[in-house]
Design a protein around this motif. Structure first.
Motif, PDB file in Angstrom:
ATOM      1  N   ALA A  43      12.080 -32.362   9.284  1.00 13.56           N
ATOM      2  CA  ALA A  43      11.216 -31.187   9.120  1.00 13.56           C
ATOM      3  C   ALA A  43      11.858 -29.967   9.779  1.00 13.56           C
ATOM      4  N   ASN A  44      12.454 -30.138  10.957  1.00 14.77           N
ATOM      5  CA  ASN A  44      13.116 -29.012  11.635  1.00 14.77           C
ATOM      6  C   ASN A  44      14.248 -28.455  10.785  1.00 14.77           C
ATOM      7  N   ALA A  45      15.040 -29.325  10.191  1.00 14.76           N
ATOM      8  CA  ALA A  45      16.142 -28.878   9.342  1.00 14.76           C
ATOM      9  C   ALA A  45      15.611 -28.128   8.127  1.00 14.76           C
ATOM     10  N   ALA A  46      14.523 -28.616   7.555  1.00 12.39           N
ATOM     11  CA  ALA A  46      13.931 -27.955   6.389  1.00 12.39           C
ATOM     12  C   ALA A  46      13.361 -26.596   6.773  1.00 12.39           C
ATOM     13  N   VAL A  47      12.712 -26.515   7.933  1.00  7.64           N
ATOM     14  CA  VAL A  47      12.151 -25.242   8.398  1.00  7.64           C
ATOM     15  C   VAL A  47      13.276 -24.238   8.619  1.00  7.64           C
ATOM     16  N   LEU A  48      14.347 -24.664   9.220  1.00 11.93           N
ATOM     17  CA  LEU A  48      15.499 -23.774   9.445  1.00 11.93           C
ATOM     18  C   LEU A  48      16.039 -23.243   8.118  1.00 11.93           C
ATOM     19  N   ARG A  49      16.172 -24.116   7.138  1.00 16.35           N
ATOM     20  CA  ARG A  49      16.677 -23.720   5.822  1.00 16.35           C
ATOM     21  C   ARG A  49      15.732 -22.711   5.150  1.00 16.35           C
ATOM     22  N   VAL A  50      14.433 -22.979   5.184  1.00 12.50           N
ATOM     23  CA  VAL A  50      13.442 -22.105   4.546  1.00 12.50           C
ATOM     24  C   VAL A  50      13.358 -20.768   5.277  1.00 12.50           C
ATOM     25  N   LEU A  51      13.390 -20.795   6.608  1.00 15.96           N
ATOM     26  CA  LEU A  51      13.328 -19.562   7.389  1.00 15.96           C
ATOM     27  C   LEU A  51      14.555 -18.684   7.114  1.00 15.96           C
ATOM     28  N   ALA A  52      15.731 -19.292   7.075  1.00 13.38           N
ATOM     29  CA  ALA A  52      16.956 -18.533   6.800  1.00 13.38           C
ATOM     30  C   ALA A  52      16.884 -17.873   5.426  1.00 13.38           C
ATOM     31  N   ARG A  61      22.981 -18.182  11.964  1.00 15.76           N
ATOM     32  CA  ARG A  61      22.483 -17.090  12.812  1.00 15.76           C
ATOM     33  C   ARG A  61      21.108 -17.370  13.395  1.00 15.76           C
ATOM     34  N   ILE A  62      20.519 -18.525  13.072  1.00 15.91           N
ATOM     35  CA  ILE A  62      19.174 -18.860  13.543  1.00 15.91           C
ATOM     36  C   ILE A  62      19.254 -20.116  14.402  1.00 15.91           C
ATOM     37  N   LYS A  73       6.980 -23.382  16.817  1.00 17.69           N
ATOM     38  CA  LYS A  73       8.391 -23.327  17.185  1.00 17.69           C
ATOM     39  C   LYS A  73       8.822 -21.883  17.347  1.00 17.69           C
ATOM     40  N   ARG A  74       9.853 -21.671  18.162  1.00 15.70           N
ATOM     41  CA  ARG A  74      10.417 -20.336  18.321  1.00 15.70           C
ATOM     42  C   ARG A  74      11.892 -20.399  17.979  1.00 15.70           C
ATOM     43  N   PHE A  75      12.305 -19.465  17.137  1.00 15.75           N
ATOM     44  CA  PHE A  75      13.695 -19.370  16.687  1.00 15.75           C
ATOM     45  C   PHE A  75      14.254 -18.036  17.140  1.00 15.75           C
ATOM     46  N   ARG A  76      15.497 -18.066  17.615  1.00 11.78           N
ATOM     47  CA  ARG A  76      16.197 -16.832  17.978  1.00 11.78           C
ATOM     48  C   ARG A  76      17.130 -16.453  16.838  1.00 11.78           C
ATOM     49  N   ILE A  77      17.112 -15.156  16.503  1.00 13.98           N
ATOM     50  CA  ILE A  77      17.974 -14.637  15.454  1.00 13.98           C
ATOM     51  C   ILE A  77      19.187 -14.005  16.129  1.00 13.98           C
ATOM     52  N   ASP A  78      20.369 -14.512  15.844  1.00 12.96           N
ATOM     53  CA  ASP A  78      21.606 -13.980  16.440  1.00 12.96           C
ATOM     54  C   ASP A  78      22.320 -13.078  15.467  1.00 12.96           C
TER      55      ASP A  78
END
Length: 78
Positions: A43-52, A61-62, A73-78
């Protein structure tokens, strides 16, 4: 596009038939629905993909900074 170094708060709905979908709540928190279950980090990998994709940024960058096992969850944008 998010400013560099910004932190995005996300509410995750794993195992959802609605996913992949991103909705913005009145509080500004993004709710991300994904079909993947919260097992073995899928689920984390899917969330990262969808958020990006939602932000129009490369996944590299996330970074997940808080909430690895939580629904908020909190994601940092680099």
């Amino acid at each position: 596009m998010q400013p560099v170094g910004d932190v995005v708060t996300v509410r995750v709905k794993p195992g959802s038939a609605k996913g992949p979908l991103v909705q913005t709540g009145p509080d500004g928190v993004l709710t991300i629905y994904v079909r993947e279950r919260a097992v073995d980090g899928k689920a984390n990998a899917a969330v990262l993909r969808v958020l990006a994709e939602h932000l129009g940024l490369p996944r590299a960058r996330i970074t997940l900074v808080a909430g690895t096992t939580a629904r908020i969850k909190r994601f940092r944008i680099d």
